[in-house]
Scaffold this motif. Structure first.
Motif, PDB file in Angstrom:
ATOM      1  N   LYS A  41      33.094  -3.456  21.627  1.00 21.75           N
ATOM      2  CA  LYS A  41      34.444  -3.941  21.882  1.00 21.75           C
ATOM      3  C   LYS A  41      34.833  -5.017  20.869  1.00 21.75           C
ATOM      4  CE  LYS A  41      35.101  -1.576  25.755  1.00 21.75           C
ATOM      5  NZ  LYS A  41      36.122  -0.525  25.896  1.00 21.75           N
ATOM      6  N   ALA A  42      36.124  -5.140  20.648  1.00 19.85           N
ATOM      7  CA  ALA A  42      36.621  -6.086  19.646  1.00 19.85           C
ATOM      8  C   ALA A  42      36.193  -7.517  19.937  1.00 19.85           C
ATOM      9  CB  ALA A  42      38.145  -5.999  19.562  1.00 19.85           C
ATOM     10  N   TRP A  55      32.853  -8.162  18.577  1.00 17.89           N
ATOM     11  CA  TRP A  55      32.898  -8.336  17.123  1.00 17.89           C
ATOM     12  C   TRP A  55      33.207  -9.784  16.771  1.00 17.89           C
ATOM     13  CZ3 TRP A  55      31.425  -6.908  12.634  1.00 17.89           C
ATOM     14  CH2 TRP A  55      32.157  -7.181  11.470  1.00 17.89           C
ATOM     15  N   ASP A  56      34.165 -10.377  17.458  1.00 17.58           N
ATOM     16  CA  ASP A  56      34.523 -11.765  17.194  1.00 17.58           C
ATOM     17  C   ASP A  56      33.342 -12.697  17.428  1.00 17.58           C
ATOM     18  OD1 ASP A  56      37.101 -10.999  16.580  1.00 17.58           O
ATOM     19  OD2 ASP A  56      37.876 -11.392  18.593  1.00 17.58           O
ATOM     20  N   THR A  57      32.500 -12.356  18.400  1.00 17.21           N
ATOM     21  CA  THR A  57      31.353 -13.193  18.740  1.00 17.21           C
ATOM     22  C   THR A  57      30.192 -12.990  17.784  1.00 17.21           C
ATOM     23  OG1 THR A  57      31.966 -13.160  21.087  1.00 17.21           O
ATOM     24  CG2 THR A  57      29.684 -13.739  20.559  1.00 17.21           C
ATOM     25  N   TYR A  58      29.995 -11.742  17.340  1.00 19.17           N
ATOM     26  CA  TYR A  58      28.768 -11.387  16.615  1.00 19.17           C
ATOM     27  C   TYR A  58      28.903 -11.344  15.098  1.00 19.17           C
ATOM     28  CZ  TYR A  58      25.874 -10.232  20.645  1.00 19.17           C
ATOM     29  OH  TYR A  58      25.112 -10.310  21.776  1.00 19.17           O
ATOM     30  N   LYS A  59      30.100 -11.224  14.568  1.00 13.87           N
ATOM     31  CA  LYS A  59      30.198 -10.956  13.132  1.00 13.87           C
ATOM     32  C   LYS A  59      29.578 -12.057  12.275  1.00 13.87           C
ATOM     33  CE  LYS A  59      35.082 -12.453  12.948  1.00 13.87           C
ATOM     34  NZ  LYS A  59      36.459 -11.986  12.648  1.00 13.87           N
ATOM     35  N   GLN A  60      29.817 -13.315  12.620  1.00 19.09           N
ATOM     36  CA  GLN A  60      29.246 -14.379  11.791  1.00 19.09           C
ATOM     37  C   GLN A  60      27.754 -14.535  12.009  1.00 19.09           C
ATOM     38  OE1 GLN A  60      31.160 -15.796   9.331  1.00 19.09           O
ATOM     39  NE2 GLN A  60      29.087 -16.311   8.625  1.00 19.09           N
ATOM     40  N   SER A  84      30.818  -3.907   9.278  1.00 18.56           N
ATOM     41  CA  SER A  84      32.213  -3.644   9.602  1.00 18.56           C
ATOM     42  C   SER A  84      32.318  -2.788  10.863  1.00 18.56           C
ATOM     43  CB  SER A  84      32.890  -2.914   8.431  1.00 18.56           C
ATOM     44  OG  SER A  84      34.203  -2.502   8.759  1.00 18.56           O
ATOM     45  N   MET A  85      33.514  -2.812  11.469  1.00 20.00           N
ATOM     46  CA  MET A  85      33.802  -1.922  12.589  1.00 20.00           C
ATOM     47  C   MET A  85      34.420  -0.613  12.120  1.00 20.00           C
ATOM     48  SD  MET A  85      35.215  -4.392  15.658  1.00 20.00           S
ATOM     49  CE  MET A  85      35.012  -3.087  16.886  1.00 20.00           C
ATOM     50  N   ASP A  86      34.617  -0.476  10.828  1.00 20.01           N
ATOM     51  CA  ASP A  86      35.301   0.705  10.303  1.00 20.01           C
ATOM     52  C   ASP A  86      34.570   1.218   9.060  1.00 20.01           C
ATOM     53  OD1 ASP A  86      37.122   2.712   9.827  1.00 20.01           O
ATOM     54  OD2 ASP A  86      38.619   1.398   8.918  1.00 20.01           O
ATOM     55  N   ILE A  87      33.608   2.107   9.270  1.00 14.70           N
ATOM     56  CA  ILE A  87      32.853   2.729   8.185  1.00 14.70           C
ATOM     57  C   ILE A  87      32.796   4.224   8.455  1.00 14.70           C
ATOM     58  CG2 ILE A  87      30.639   2.836   6.968  1.00 14.70           C
ATOM     59  CD1 ILE A  87      30.073  -0.011   7.910  1.00 14.70           C
ATOM     60  N   GLU A  98      33.658   2.952  22.024  1.00 18.51           N
ATOM     61  CA  GLU A  98      34.352   4.233  21.917  1.00 18.51           C
ATOM     62  C   GLU A  98      33.481   5.287  21.247  1.00 18.51           C
ATOM     63  OE1 GLU A  98      38.092   3.729  20.005  1.00 18.51           O
ATOM     64  OE2 GLU A  98      38.897   2.379  21.551  1.00 18.51           O
ATOM     65  N   LEU A  99      32.486   4.873  20.498  1.00 23.53           N
ATOM     66  CA  LEU A  99      31.576   5.814  19.847  1.00 23.53           C
ATOM     67  C   LEU A  99      30.637   6.426  20.886  1.00 23.53           C
ATOM     68  CD1 LEU A  99      30.067   7.220  17.591  1.00 23.53           C
ATOM     69  CD2 LEU A  99      28.915   5.060  17.053  1.00 23.53           C
ATOM     70  N   GLN A 100      30.810   7.710  21.121  1.00 22.62           N
ATOM     71  CA  GLN A 100      29.964   8.429  22.075  1.00 22.62           C
ATOM     72  C   GLN A 100      29.363   9.695  21.466  1.00 22.62           C
ATOM     73  OE1 GLN A 100      29.159   7.242  25.164  1.00 22.62           O
ATOM     74  NE2 GLN A 100      30.332   5.409  24.613  1.00 22.62           N
ATOM     75  N   ASP A 101      29.903  10.140  20.348  1.00 17.80           N
ATOM     76  CA  ASP A 101      29.374  11.324  19.672  1.00 17.80           C
ATOM     77  C   ASP A 101      28.683  10.885  18.386  1.00 17.80           C
ATOM     78  OD1 ASP A 101      28.772  13.755  18.575  1.00 17.80           O
ATOM     79  OD2 ASP A 101      30.844  14.416  18.309  1.00 17.80           O
ATOM     80  N   PHE A 102      27.359  11.016  18.356  1.00 20.94           N
ATOM     81  CA  PHE A 102      26.581  10.567  17.207  1.00 20.94           C
ATOM     82  C   PHE A 102      26.324  11.688  16.202  1.00 20.94           C
ATOM     83  CE2 PHE A 102      25.701   7.567  20.561  1.00 20.94           C
ATOM     84  CZ  PHE A 102      25.643   6.346  19.912  1.00 20.94           C
ATOM     85  N   THR A 103      26.845  12.851  16.456  1.00 24.53           N
ATOM     86  CA  THR A 103      26.588  14.014  15.594  1.00 24.53           C
ATOM     87  C   THR A 103      26.933  13.758  14.135  1.00 24.53           C
ATOM     88  OG1 THR A 103      27.018  15.441  17.499  1.00 24.53           O
ATOM     89  CG2 THR A 103      26.986  16.478  15.322  1.00 24.53           C
ATOM     90  N   PRO A 104      28.066  13.097  13.807  1.00 28.12           N
ATOM     91  CA  PRO A 104      28.428  12.922  12.392  1.00 28.12           C
ATOM     92  C   PRO A 104      27.552  11.926  11.625  1.00 28.12           C
ATOM     93  CG  PRO A 104      30.365  12.710  13.826  1.00 28.12           C
ATOM     94  CD  PRO A 104      29.152  12.625  14.691  1.00 28.12           C
ATOM     95  N   TYR A 105      26.680  11.218  12.314  1.00 25.01           N
ATOM     96  CA  TYR A 105      25.960  10.120  11.664  1.00 25.01           C
ATOM     97  C   TYR A 105      24.613  10.600  11.116  1.00 25.01           C
ATOM     98  CZ  TYR A 105      29.601   7.222  13.628  1.00 25.01           C
ATOM     99  OH  TYR A 105      30.827   6.672  13.935  1.00 25.01           O
ATOM    100  N   ALA A 106      24.684  11.541  10.197  1.00 25.60           N
ATOM    101  CA  ALA A 106      23.472  12.193   9.675  1.00 25.60           C
ATOM    102  C   ALA A 106      22.630  11.254   8.818  1.00 25.60           C
ATOM    103  CB  ALA A 106      23.866  13.425   8.863  1.00 25.60           C
ATOM    104  N   ARG A 107      23.251  10.281   8.194  1.00 24.61           N
ATOM    105  CA  ARG A 107      22.518   9.370   7.296  1.00 24.61           C
ATOM    106  C   ARG A 107      21.907   8.176   8.046  1.00 24.61           C
ATOM    107  NH1 ARG A 107      25.478   6.432   2.117  1.00 24.61           N
ATOM    108  NH2 ARG A 107      24.667   4.334   2.439  1.00 24.61           N
ATOM    109  N   THR A 108      22.376   7.929   9.245  1.00 28.17           N
ATOM    110  CA  THR A 108      22.008   6.731  10.000  1.00 28.17           C
ATOM    111  C   THR A 108      20.517   6.725  10.366  1.00 28.17           C
ATOM    112  OG1 THR A 108      24.255   6.634  10.892  1.00 28.17           O
ATOM    113  CG2 THR A 108      22.575   5.333  12.016  1.00 28.17           C
ATOM    114  N   LYS A 109      19.898   5.563  10.218  1.00 24.13           N
ATOM    115  CA  LYS A 109      18.457   5.442  10.447  1.00 24.13           C
ATOM    116  C   LYS A 109      18.102   4.987  11.864  1.00 24.13           C
ATOM    117  CE  LYS A 109      17.896   4.267   5.581  1.00 24.13           C
ATOM    118  NZ  LYS A 109      17.550   3.207   4.601  1.00 24.13           N
ATOM    119  N   ALA A 110      19.005   4.259  12.520  1.00 24.86           N
ATOM    120  CA  ALA A 110      18.694   3.774  13.872  1.00 24.86           C
ATOM    121  C   ALA A 110      19.960   3.261  14.544  1.00 24.86           C
ATOM    122  CB  ALA A 110      17.645   2.662  13.834  1.00 24.86           C
TER     123      ALA A 110
END
Length: 310
Positions: free
Chosen positions: A10-11, A14-19, A35-38, A53-65
């Motif tokens: 959630k946004a 992001w405000d809490t964790y980004k720094q 980033s929240m947008d990659i 909102e991310l519930q479908d991990f199928t497109p993340y073929a390069r992701t390691k974890a």
């Protein structure tokens, strides 16, 4: 090489964790785009909250974890699109908070603080509270949180028994496991602390049968998961005096519905899921350590066993 790290939560998170995350990445010497947008095809790691909102991990073929922000993973382990390594959050800040909250409520019930509070319309009734060494406390669940709680309660002087589904060893703690071990642990649980994960195997761990095994007048403290307790069975046990009081921080439905019987039961303390929260600074250090490990070819910390559900 610059790593692409997607923050999928959630946004307000992001405000809490980004720094804190950026600071931890710099401290680890990692060059990263956080980033929240990659685009999915460019993502190396996902920092994740299950209500994202991310519930479908199928497109993340390069992701390691996928690196979970929450200690609980029951909301994600059933996602059939998630084939990637999943690490749960074991945050030392959260662990410390849980230890402090549990210790406070164990001492509250052990010393009878609620009963001893005097008012000008009550009978003056001094008494001698018991010592910790005279009290049996049972901790159900011996993961990171349960182990830390056991160690502090033991240091205070309580007789501490721990129970887990599989064998564990904690110095000074009587560790039991399996169904027979659960029954034996509850039989001496003057105070029971629930720190089990939420899985099909742990649902209704406390039910009509197991509640009746506990010493009459026992106390229950649940900062673990709501489904660990059969609510109707607990209310009945409170009503007939088998259980003296229940302090509950987690529930099957949250916020707890306004018409739930827990609200009106004088033998129930309700707290709004505040026992322990992930701390951004310490959690960021845990996440970045796992990213460092991934890049160094070292094993990830706190990987989830999909079969066990935690």
């Amino acid at each position: 090489m610059t790593l692409n790290i997607l923050f999928a939560a959630k946004a307000e998170r992001w405000d809490t964790y980004k720094q804190p995350l950026r600071d931890a990445l710099v401290a680890a010497g990692l060059d990263a785009n956080l980033s929240m947008d990659i685009p999915p095809e460019d993502v190396d790691y996902i920092v994740y909250a299950p209500n994202s909102e991310l519930q479908d991990f199928t497109p993340y073929a390069r992701t390691k974890a996928v690196l979970n922000l929450w200690a609980g993973v029951e909301a994600i382990t059933g996602n059939e699109t998630l084939k990637l390594p999943l690490a749960r959050m074991v945050d030392p800040g959260l662990t410390r908070a849980m230890v402090e909250w549990v210790t406070a409520h164990v001492l509250r019930h052990h010393l009878g603080i609620d009963t001893d509070i005097q008012r000008n319309d009550t009978i003056w009734a001094p008494r001698t509270p018991p010592l910790a060494q005279e009290r049996n406390v049972v901790v159900l669940g011996l993961g990171e949180l349960g182990t830390a709680v056991c160690e502090v309660l033991l240091a205070i002087g309580f007789q501490v028994t721990g129970w887990s589904r599989s064998p564990k060893e904690i110095a000074g703690v009587t560790c039991l496991h399996g169904q027979d071990g659960l029954d034996a642990a509850l039989a001496k649980a003057e105070i029971a602390v629930l720190l089990l994960p939420d899985t099909p195997a742990t649902e209704n761990t406390l039910n009509a049968r197991t509640l009746n095994l506990m010493p009459e007048g026992a106390f229950i403290i649940n900062p673990g998961r709501g489904p660990l307790i059969d609510d109707d069975a607990l209310l009945a046990a409170l009503d007939d005096g088998q259980i003296a009081h229940a302090t509950l921080d987690v529930f099957r439905v949250e916020p707890l519905p306004a018409d739930h019987p827990y609200w009106s039961d004088p033998k129930v303390t309700v707290t709004p899921h505040i026992a322990a929260e992930t701390r951004a600074v310490t959690a960021s250090e845990v996440i970045v350590e796992n990213i460092r490990r991934g890049e160094a070819g070292e094993p990830f910390l706190y990987l989830v066993d999909r079969e066990l559900g935690y």
